[in-house]
Motif scaffolding. Sequence first.
Motif, mmCIF file in Angstrom:
data_model
loop_
_atom_site.group_PDB
_atom_site.id
_atom_site.type_symbol
_atom_site.label_atom_id
_atom_site.label_comp_id
_atom_site.label_asym_id
_atom_site.label_seq_id
_atom_site.Cartn_x
_atom_site.Cartn_y
_atom_site.Cartn_z
ATOM 1 N N THR A 179 1.664 0.269 15.542
ATOM 2 C CA THR A 179 2.803 0.522 15.887
ATOM 3 C C THR A 179 3.887 0.217 17.263
ATOM 4 O OG1 THR A 179 2.164 1.847 17.640
ATOM 5 C CG2 THR A 179 2.376 3.483 16.201
ATOM 6 N N LEU A 180 4.427 -0.651 16.032
ATOM 7 C CA LEU A 180 5.271 -2.054 17.176
ATOM 8 C C LEU A 180 6.275 -1.898 17.424
ATOM 9 C CD1 LEU A 180 4.346 -4.601 14.719
ATOM 10 C CD2 LEU A 180 3.187 -3.992 16.961
ATOM 11 N N GLN A 181 7.186 -2.018 18.266
ATOM 12 C CA GLN A 181 8.742 -1.213 18.489
ATOM 13 C C GLN A 181 9.386 -2.572 18.224
ATOM 14 O OE1 GLN A 181 8.669 0.857 22.025
ATOM 15 N NE2 GLN A 181 6.250 1.440 21.777
ATOM 16 N N PHE A 182 9.083 -3.503 16.737
ATOM 17 C CA PHE A 182 10.283 -4.135 17.183
ATOM 18 C C PHE A 182 11.876 -3.914 15.765
ATOM 19 C CE2 PHE A 182 6.610 -7.505 17.657
ATOM 20 C CZ PHE A 182 7.006 -7.948 18.954
ATOM 21 N N GLN A 183 12.384 -4.488 16.353
ATOM 22 C CA GLN A 183 13.237 -3.778 15.129
ATOM 23 C C GLN A 183 13.208 -4.326 13.285
ATOM 24 O OE1 GLN A 183 17.324 -3.736 15.781
ATOM 25 N NE2 GLN A 183 16.087 -2.509 17.525
ATOM 26 N N ASP A 184 13.613 -3.589 12.609
ATOM 27 C CA ASP A 184 13.326 -3.878 10.336
ATOM 28 C C ASP A 184 13.508 -5.250 10.709
ATOM 29 O OD1 ASP A 184 12.481 -0.906 10.985
ATOM 30 O OD2 ASP A 184 14.113 -0.543 9.926
ATOM 31 N N MET A 185 13.379 -6.466 10.406
ATOM 32 C CA MET A 185 13.635 -7.081 9.100
ATOM 33 C C MET A 185 14.213 -8.714 11.055
ATOM 34 S SD MET A 185 15.483 -6.646 5.916
ATOM 35 C CE MET A 185 16.888 -4.802 6.362
ATOM 36 N N GLN A 239 5.030 -5.693 7.220
ATOM 37 C CA GLN A 239 6.196 -5.194 6.059
ATOM 38 C C GLN A 239 8.020 -5.222 6.882
ATOM 39 O OE1 GLN A 239 5.857 -2.533 2.841
ATOM 40 N NE2 GLN A 239 6.018 -4.209 1.957
ATOM 41 N N ARG A 240 7.900 -3.643 7.764
ATOM 42 C CA ARG A 240 9.023 -3.821 8.089
ATOM 43 C C ARG A 240 10.012 -4.263 8.862
ATOM 44 N NH1 ARG A 240 10.289 -1.587 13.215
ATOM 45 N NH2 ARG A 240 8.626 -1.768 13.719
ATOM 46 N N TYR A 289 1.662 -4.906 -0.324
ATOM 47 C CA TYR A 289 2.381 -5.041 0.056
ATOM 48 C C TYR A 289 3.021 -6.435 0.167
ATOM 49 C CZ TYR A 289 1.424 -0.644 2.179
ATOM 50 O OH TYR A 289 1.292 0.776 2.024
ATOM 51 N N PHE A 290 2.085 -7.862 0.064
ATOM 52 C CA PHE A 290 2.368 -8.704 -0.386
ATOM 53 C C PHE A 290 2.667 -9.713 -1.432
ATOM 54 C CE2 PHE A 290 1.700 -6.987 4.207
ATOM 55 C CZ PHE A 290 2.035 -7.467 4.529
ATOM 56 N N LEU A 291 3.570 -10.559 -1.849
ATOM 57 C CA LEU A 291 2.504 -11.559 -2.676
ATOM 58 C C LEU A 291 2.022 -12.722 -2.079
ATOM 59 C CD1 LEU A 291 6.790 -11.766 -4.325
ATOM 60 C CD2 LEU A 291 4.667 -10.915 -5.439
ATOM 61 N N GLN A 292 1.091 -12.994 -2.544
ATOM 62 C CA GLN A 292 -0.163 -13.836 -1.919
ATOM 63 C C GLN A 292 1.074 -15.340 -2.111
ATOM 64 O OE1 GLN A 292 -3.781 -12.984 -3.090
ATOM 65 N NE2 GLN A 292 -4.214 -15.322 -4.036
ATOM 66 N N GLU A 293 0.357 -16.566 -1.750
ATOM 67 C CA GLU A 293 0.791 -17.617 -1.428
ATOM 68 C C GLU A 293 -0.094 -18.346 -1.050
ATOM 69 O OE1 GLU A 293 3.984 -18.867 1.818
ATOM 70 O OE2 GLU A 293 5.173 -18.518 0.116
ATOM 71 N N LYS A 294 -0.974 -17.603 -0.200
ATOM 72 C CA LYS A 294 -2.285 -18.330 0.038
ATOM 73 C C LYS A 294 -4.084 -18.153 0.222
ATOM 74 C CE LYS A 294 -4.167 -21.945 3.478
ATOM 75 N NZ LYS A 294 -4.282 -23.362 2.681
ATOM 76 N N GLY A 324 0.964 -14.139 3.101
ATOM 77 C CA GLY A 324 1.732 -13.623 1.738
ATOM 78 C C GLY A 324 3.416 -13.239 2.180
ATOM 79 N N VAL A 325 4.080 -13.138 1.310
ATOM 80 C CA VAL A 325 5.531 -12.826 1.469
ATOM 81 C C VAL A 325 5.792 -11.592 1.370
ATOM 82 C CG1 VAL A 325 7.965 -13.620 0.561
ATOM 83 C CG2 VAL A 325 6.130 -15.667 0.648
ATOM 84 N N SER A 326 6.610 -10.828 1.681
ATOM 85 C CA SER A 326 6.309 -9.460 1.863
ATOM 86 C C SER A 326 7.474 -9.188 0.343
ATOM 87 C CB SER A 326 7.694 -8.633 2.501
ATOM 88 O OG SER A 326 7.683 -8.038 3.792
#
Length: 229
Positions: free
Chosen positions: A104-110, A139-140, A209-214, A226-228
Amino acid sequence: MAGQKRITSWVQTEIGTDEEWERAYKAFETPEEEIAKFKKRLISLGAADWPRDADVVELFCGRGNGLVVLEECGFTSVEGVDLSKALLKEYSGNAKLYAGDCRTLQFQDMSKDIVLVQGGLHHLPILPEDLEKVLLEVQRILKPGGRFIFVEPWQTPFLAAVHYACSISVLTSCWPKLKALHDMIEGEKETYFRWLGQKKMVVAMLDKYFLQEKKDARFGKLFYIGVSR
Ligand SMILES: C[S@@+](CC[C@H](N)C(=O)[O-])C[C@H]1O[C@@H](n2cnc3c(N)ncnc32)[C@H](O)[C@@H]1O
């Protein structure tokens, strides 16, 4: 105490790690050894190409040696989150620290370009639920195109050999590093082996949840980028 004033608390009560585990964790590697390892690791993950003003947060950052390396590499916006204030207090540097639960992170979206984890997901007590909570939070908070990068233990033949070596007392008694690894695994065995036993679930959830890059499994670790979606 170093860093103490910069810790923002997201939790009501101070949570520490298990003392035995913490002793083994510190005996396994000196901060200098850990810093050298993290530096090599970040370079192998492509850190040289990440913009130096990227908003980077390391989740499950422990005593913060990953943050030290990010700063040494020239990153100017670095933050760390860990449940253990005791470990966070060992960090001295300029990164912002948060004592909190990565589910449960308290950072802002994006708000972040890079979310990094080095050996934290295998501490989650409930699978798959806790992993899904963390991935949803990652992801959020990632900006569009932001990257989720982690390194976690992974069941490979090499790791099976390491586990076997850890079970041989004559080896652990004459090799302090192996003894520390044995004790560390012993202290976290419930979550550690549950994590190692759920490779298919972990990969399926990452793909959700992610597009795999590696995705590289080597020396008993999974290196993932991964990229969101
Ligand atoms: C193996 S340590 C890794 C620390 C650091 N990344 C490193 O490689 O040295 C795992 C860390 O996860 C933290 N941790 C466990 N569960 C957590 C949670 N739900 N939220 C935040 N931190 C957590 C522990 O306090 C511990 O510092």
